[in-house]
Design an enzyme around this catalytic site. Structure first.
Site, PDB file in Angstrom:
ATOM      1  N   GLU A 187       0.826  -1.198   0.120  1.00  0.00           N
ATOM      2  CA  GLU A 187       0.149  -0.016   0.024  1.00  0.00           C
ATOM      3  C   GLU A 187       0.893   1.232   0.059  1.00  0.00           C
ATOM      4  OE1 GLU A 187      -2.681  -0.478   3.388  1.00  0.00           O
ATOM      5  OE2 GLU A 187      -3.790  -2.045   2.221  1.00  0.00           O
ATOM      6  N   GLU A 328      -4.989  -8.722   0.193  1.00  0.00           N
ATOM      7  CA  GLU A 328      -5.940  -8.309   1.208  1.00  0.00           C
ATOM      8  C   GLU A 328      -7.422  -8.435   0.730  1.00  0.00           C
ATOM      9  OE1 GLU A 328      -4.580  -5.212   3.814  1.00  0.00           O
ATOM     10  OE2 GLU A 328      -2.466  -5.916   3.643  1.00  0.00           O
TER      11      GLU A 328
END
Length: 531
Positions: A187, A328
């Protein structure tokens, strides 16, 4: 997406727990592990159902990584065994380095921290699971001691530090086989949720290129292992669209990899719609076509949207030979506001996993270890027990029957009985096109077992084989590798897969499976037919 929010909240709500660790299953074979060199479709099928060991090795206290800093207990072998017994085949282990990195010019990573990372990797790797490790929290501006900042002016120092840290990590794991996958970062973006900015995106591309070059040049199995790289904030739109993502080149990979195959994977995350999946309020608690209350269902992000997003990654990457890993996904527990919420959480997980599978992508559920309001937990890590069986069942039903190509290297949970072996149905014949099969129970635990079947050709070479048997004690197969298994009542039929059907005269191969059982787990009689 929004990782620090769900992590910091967990740290505030949970007390620090401690649990004595068990000894690592150190895979002595790691130094000599061979690489199966799976192609993209084989790899995705082999990864099966994935799960995240979240809020553990990426947790930190004042910039110093500590696996108990955000309220989770010490990771144990028993807990990893429980995750495997639940059906998960891949474990993603987020890792932060932060204050465990020394000063310039060497940027030496604390050896005790590397040892602990390796110990937890071995808990899973030694049980035959795939393992992913990354650099997870070093790029979050909200984390004390973060340094992998894409919009910082000091990029020369950042890139040098990043290269040296990954060189140490890659060297530590260079002998592990293909079941270890390295992921460049997590991220990574500038902290704002608008469109990507330049030159920040260019710096993210540069980090990915440094990662690939560094890992490959450490040699050993790193020259051919699969590597995972993200685009901007692992966001699907900002990775597939014309926003600046550039695939790294792979110039240092092993020459043994076929020229028409890749060894790079693309990392994306999925938490849409956020008001259902992650927002910490009790308003939006339902998702999908089974929702009964329109006021509790988001106005966007339903199954048609999910399908479109995952089709984008198929069209952009999978179709070109680059597997996609949804590293995720998941949704928080809102049963305190809506007692039916877990039904929709299961629907969400089932749909995500099945849709990803349809479009050639693998998945890993985000589990932060927290059970309760707004937690993602599927397990109680302290007691090594399942807390959300319905969601796990939904994931496993969506992943369906898989045929892993890399069998486990040891048994799942501790065995309660010694291995049981049945002799071949007949001795391997000395002539004709024929085969024999033997069945071994290699591990047993409460309610489950692991078995291996060896197929041996007779006096002539064979091009394929089929093994059948009938369980007499109600056993059921849950997951198989190195064979395609079908069931009809108590009867199981196993057929060779593409790479192990041809056997020379007297040659043999094995396949295995996990199964469920009651109090009795008798060894069945096998029949083997050759073609």
């Amino acid at each position: 997406m929004r990782s620090t929010l769900r992590k910091v909240r967990f740290a505030m709500l949970s007390g620090v727990l401690a649990l004595a660790g068990t000894a690592a299953v150190l895979p002595s074979s790691a130094s000599a592990d061979s690489m199966a060199q799976l192609n993209a479709p084989q790899l995705v099928a082999d990864l099966g159902a994935g799960w995240n060991l979240g809020n553990a090795l990426e947790a930190n206290a004042n910039g110093i990584p500590s696996e108990t800093a955000w309220g989770n207990p010490v990771v144990t072998q028993a807990f990893i065994d429980r995750v495997k017994a639940a059906g998960f085949r891949t474990i993603r282990i987020p890792v932060s380095y932060l204050g465990n990195i020394g000063s310039a010019p060497n940027y030496t990573v604390n050896s005790a921290w590397l040892n602990r990372i390796q110990e937890i990797v071995d808990y899973a790797y030694g049980r035959g699971l795939y393992v992913l490790i990354n650099m997870h929290g070093d790029g979050y501006k909200t984390i004390t001691g973060s340094w992998l900042i894409c919009d910082s002016s000091n990029q020369t120092t950042i890139r040098d530090k990043y290269q040296k840290v990954w060189q140490q990590i890659a060297t530590r794991f260079q002998s592990y086989g293909e079941r270890l996958i390295l992921e460049s970062m997590n991220e990574e973006f500038d902290g704002q949720y608008g469109n990507p900015t330049q030159p920040c995106y260019s710096n993210i591309n540069a980090y990915n290129q440094i990662f690939v070059d560094t890992v490959r040049r450490t040699g050993g199995n790193n020259a051919s292992r699969w590597l995972l790289v993200p685009g901007w904030n692992t966001n699907i739109d900002y990775t597939v669209g014309n926003y600046g993502f550039v695939l790294p080149t792979d110039q240092y990979r092993s020459s043994s990899i076929p020229a028409n195959e890749q060894r790079l994977m693309i990392s994306v995350h999925y938490y849409d719609p956020w008001d259902f999946a992650g927002e910490e309020n009790g308003t939006i608690t339902q998702w999908g076509p089974a929702a009964t209350n329109p006021a509790r269902k988001s106005t966007w992000g339903q199954q048609d949207f999910m399908d479109g997003q995952l089709k984008k990654v198929r069209d952009t990457f999978v179709s070109r030979g680059y597997p996609v890993f949804v590293g995720e996904y998941g949704s928080v527990d809102k049963t305190s506001a809506d007692s039916t919420n877990n039904r929709y959480r299961a629907d969400y997980a089932r749909t995500l996993v099945s849709t990803a599978k349809k479009y050639g992508a693998a998945t890993a559920y985000w589990d932060n270890g927290y059970n309760g309001a707004y937690g993602f937990g599927l397990f109680n890590r302290s007691s090594a027990t399942v807390t959300q069986q319905g969601i796990i069942d939904a994931i496993m039903s969506a992943i369906g029957s898989t045929t892993p190509t890399t069998p486990p290297t040891s048994t799942p949970p501790p065995t309660t009985a010694p291995p049981t072996t049945a002799p071949p149905t007949t001795p391997p014949p000395t002539g004709g096109r024929s085969c024999a099969a033997s069945y071994t129970v290699t591990g047993q635990w409460q309610g489950g077992f692991q078995a291996e079947v060896r197929v041996t050709a007779g006096g002539s070479a064979i091009s394929g084989w089929t093994v059948t048997w009938t369980f007499a004690n109600g056993q059921q197969v849950s997951q198989a590798w190195s064979a395609t298994l079908t069931t009809s009542g108590a009867t199981v039929t196993a057929r060779n897969v593409s790479y192990n059907g041809s056997l020379s005269a007297g040659g043999s191969t094995t396949f295995g499976f996990l199964g469920s059982s009651g109090g009795t787990n008798g060894v069945p009689s096998l029949s083997c037919a050759a073609s």
